[in-house]
Motif scaffolding. Sequence first.
Motif, PDB file in Angstrom:
ATOM      1  N   PRO A 270       0.844  -1.209   0.000  1.00 62.34           N
ATOM      2  CA  PRO A 270       0.000   0.000   0.000  1.00 62.34           C
ATOM      3  C   PRO A 270       0.873   1.251   0.000  1.00 62.34           C
ATOM      4  O   PRO A 270       1.861   1.338   0.744  1.00 62.34           O
ATOM      5  N   LYS A 271       0.514   2.234  -0.810  1.00 62.63           N
ATOM      6  CA  LYS A 271       1.313   3.452  -0.904  1.00 62.63           C
ATOM      7  C   LYS A 271       1.360   4.212   0.415  1.00 62.63           C
ATOM      8  O   LYS A 271       2.318   4.925   0.710  1.00 62.63           O
ATOM      9  N   GLU A 272       0.318   4.072   1.222  1.00 67.57           N
ATOM     10  CA  GLU A 272       0.256   4.804   2.478  1.00 67.57           C
ATOM     11  C   GLU A 272       1.070   4.144   3.588  1.00 67.57           C
ATOM     12  O   GLU A 272       1.225   4.720   4.678  1.00 67.57           O
ATOM     13  N   LEU A 273       1.594   2.952   3.347  1.00 67.32           N
ATOM     14  CA  LEU A 273       2.341   2.220   4.372  1.00 67.32           C
ATOM     15  C   LEU A 273       3.752   2.787   4.486  1.00 67.32           C
ATOM     16  O   LEU A 273       4.521   2.780   3.524  1.00 67.32           O
ATOM     17  N   ALA A 274       4.110   3.287   5.659  1.00 67.91           N
ATOM     18  CA  ALA A 274       5.456   3.833   5.877  1.00 67.91           C
ATOM     19  C   ALA A 274       6.482   2.720   5.692  1.00 67.91           C
ATOM     20  O   ALA A 274       6.322   1.621   6.231  1.00 67.91           O
ATOM     21  N   ALA A 275       7.532   3.021   4.931  1.00 68.93           N
ATOM     22  CA  ALA A 275       8.529   2.006   4.594  1.00 68.93           C
ATOM     23  C   ALA A 275       9.929   2.496   4.961  1.00 68.93           C
ATOM     24  O   ALA A 275      10.277   3.660   4.729  1.00 68.93           O
ATOM     25  N   TYR A 276      10.740   1.595   5.508  1.00 74.86           N
ATOM     26  CA  TYR A 276      12.088   1.921   5.975  1.00 74.86           C
ATOM     27  C   TYR A 276      13.066   0.837   5.535  1.00 74.86           C
ATOM     28  O   TYR A 276      12.694  -0.331   5.371  1.00 74.86           O
ATOM     29  N   ALA A 277      14.336   1.228   5.394  1.00 75.47           N
ATOM     30  CA  ALA A 277      15.379   0.283   4.998  1.00 75.47           C
ATOM     31  C   ALA A 277      16.732   0.851   5.407  1.00 75.47           C
ATOM     32  O   ALA A 277      16.831   1.974   5.920  1.00 75.47           O
ATOM     33  N   THR A 278      17.781   0.072   5.171  1.00 78.16           N
ATOM     34  CA  THR A 278      19.147   0.534   5.445  1.00 78.16           C
ATOM     35  C   THR A 278      19.774   1.057   4.149  1.00 78.16           C
ATOM     36  O   THR A 278      19.136   1.086   3.096  1.00 78.16           O
ATOM     37  N   SER A 279      21.039   1.424   4.221  1.00 81.19           N
ATOM     38  CA  SER A 279      21.731   2.010   3.071  1.00 81.19           C
ATOM     39  C   SER A 279      21.921   1.024   1.924  1.00 81.19           C
ATOM     40  O   SER A 279      22.266   1.442   0.820  1.00 81.19           O
ATOM     41  N   GLN A 280      21.689  -0.257   2.170  1.00 81.78           N
ATOM     42  CA  GLN A 280      21.950  -1.217   1.096  1.00 81.78           C
ATOM     43  C   GLN A 280      20.991  -1.051  -0.087  1.00 81.78           C
ATOM     44  O   GLN A 280      21.253  -1.577  -1.168  1.00 81.78           O
ATOM     45  N   ILE A 281      19.900  -0.290   0.088  1.00 79.02           N
ATOM     46  CA  ILE A 281      18.987  -0.096  -1.045  1.00 79.02           C
ATOM     47  C   ILE A 281      19.364   1.133  -1.885  1.00 79.02           C
ATOM     48  O   ILE A 281      18.736   1.382  -2.916  1.00 79.02           O
ATOM     49  N   PHE A 282      20.371   1.908  -1.450  1.00 78.90           N
ATOM     50  CA  PHE A 282      20.772   3.102  -2.205  1.00 78.90           C
ATOM     51  C   PHE A 282      22.016   2.792  -3.033  1.00 78.90           C
ATOM     52  O   PHE A 282      23.082   2.509  -2.486  1.00 78.90           O
ATOM     53  N   VAL A 283      21.878   2.864  -4.344  1.00 80.79           N
ATOM     54  CA  VAL A 283      22.994   2.545  -5.244  1.00 80.79           C
ATOM     55  C   VAL A 283      23.484   3.765  -6.005  1.00 80.79           C
ATOM     56  O   VAL A 283      24.238   3.641  -6.961  1.00 80.79           O
ATOM     57  N   GLY A 284      23.061   4.966  -5.591  1.00 80.81           N
ATOM     58  CA  GLY A 284      23.554   6.190  -6.196  1.00 80.81           C
ATOM     59  C   GLY A 284      22.462   6.998  -6.866  1.00 80.81           C
ATOM     60  O   GLY A 284      21.495   6.440  -7.403  1.00 80.81           O
ATOM     61  N   ASN A 285      22.616   8.306  -6.871  1.00 82.45           N
ATOM     62  CA  ASN A 285      21.602   9.169  -7.477  1.00 82.45           C
ATOM     63  C   ASN A 285      21.685   9.196  -8.999  1.00 82.45           C
ATOM     64  O   ASN A 285      20.851   9.846  -9.642  1.00 82.45           O
ATOM     65  N   ASP A 286      22.657   8.514  -9.558  1.00 82.47           N
ATOM     66  CA  ASP A 286      22.683   8.375 -11.017  1.00 82.47           C
ATOM     67  C   ASP A 286      21.793   7.221 -11.484  1.00 82.47           C
ATOM     68  O   ASP A 286      21.535   7.082 -12.676  1.00 82.47           O
ATOM     69  N   GLN A 287      21.293   6.418 -10.552  1.00 81.77           N
ATOM     70  CA  GLN A 287      20.422   5.283 -10.884  1.00 81.77           C
ATOM     71  C   GLN A 287      18.965   5.700 -10.691  1.00 81.77           C
ATOM     72  O   GLN A 287      18.265   5.231  -9.796  1.00 81.77           O
ATOM     73  N   LYS A 288      18.492   6.605 -11.522  1.00 74.98           N
ATOM     74  CA  LYS A 288      17.182   7.213 -11.315  1.00 74.98           C
ATOM     75  C   LYS A 288      16.034   6.220 -11.461  1.00 74.98           C
ATOM     76  O   LYS A 288      15.038   6.309 -10.755  1.00 74.98           O
ATOM     77  N   LEU A 289      16.152   5.284 -12.387  1.00 80.08           N
ATOM     78  CA  LEU A 289      15.061   4.327 -12.575  1.00 80.08           C
ATOM     79  C   LEU A 289      14.858   3.483 -11.318  1.00 80.08           C
ATOM     80  O   LEU A 289      13.730   3.275 -10.865  1.00 80.08           O
TER      81      LEU A 289
END
Length: 416
Positions: A270-289
């Motif tokens: 659900p879009k309204e469900l607050a979601a959290y994760a660690t840094s392992q999901i961030f691969v850089g701001n050049d990966q826009k898709l």
Amino acid sequence: MQRVLLILSTLFALYACAPAQVHQRPAHKSSVVRPAAPVAKTVIPAPVTASIKAPALVSVMPVIDQPALVLDNAPHIALLLPLQSESFGVAANSVQQGFMAAASLDPQSLPVRVYSNFAENNSVAAVYREALANGARAVVGPLTRNGVKALAEVNNFPVPTLSLNILEMPPAHNLYFFGMAIDAEARQVAQLARQQGLQQAIVISANESLARRLQFAFEEQWIASGGSIVREIDFNGDPAVFADLVATPDNMVFFATSVEKTQQIHPFLPKELAAYATSQIFVGNDQKLINYELDGIHFIDMPWLLQPEQPAMLAYPRANPPLSTDNERLYALGLDAYRLTQLLLAEQWSALPLDGATGHLHLDHSVFRREALPAVFMQGHAQTADAPVTATEPMFPVQTIAPSAVPETTDSTIPQ
């Protein structure tokens, strides 16, 4: 006689016209690459914070076992890294580049000597003793958890020693720990979500060792903070397991999964469900898709990646060629490791806590704890949670069609 005089006059004229030889003193070739003289007082280099222009990319070449740079028994900082390891060589090289980049801004400090020809799990103690015998005034490393365990068994640390991984163990004099344990990030995320008033957590994990570590660390901290775990889901590729999830004002979901699995899962929640994760999901701001597919997820990461334009980050040179996002994190670890080494040498405890490239750092007994920056994905861009929404170009721009270009509709073209 006249013929002899003619020959002598000719030779004299030739000699007078010949260019004079200049005897130059040969240039002295120095084998000293970097000044090795220690100073009386070590000062912690702090990033400049005013009127800083972004420096050009600086190539920081690997340095492997350089006894020629430091005379035997000369005071130096020993950097113990598994540069020749097939498994950890790339990571070690990234740490080394960051460490040497920070050292390049502090030319009056002790020189750095790199020790790399060792196996972290069985010969690190011997290399540590070798560094001491060679005149090390501080030791940094090793990098892996097994290496740190082997080092901890030495039991005698005559100089400040900063290991680059974290072990929870009774303090030993002069032995300190600093690293980027992903478990600590999961605990920080749990604390962050509780501070934002969330009470019930749904934990999504996978049958992988790293996912299990994150799951257990998050759940332990979440429960200790007064939260409750309402559901645990092991994702095996079937999104049907998320069909009955609903969003309420006080519940949230924690992703212990990799970025690839999180991409697969997120659209089914659900879009309204607050979601959290660690840094392992961030691969850089050049990966826009990828970032668009993670839109709205809260996570934490380091200033080196989230705030590259901040003056404190611009003070340091960047690696050239650029590194992957994971290796940029290790580069930042090297930057902060150098600053902490200077702090230990100078015993400048008043400098703590300090804001580093990896986060906000403070000393907890013998462990330098790192607090990362809260962040969120917004419109395909990762930004700090307290920053205004960054305007970005849409991934799929809306095309406006002029009225004259729209064909007239007839009965034959209307879908039936």
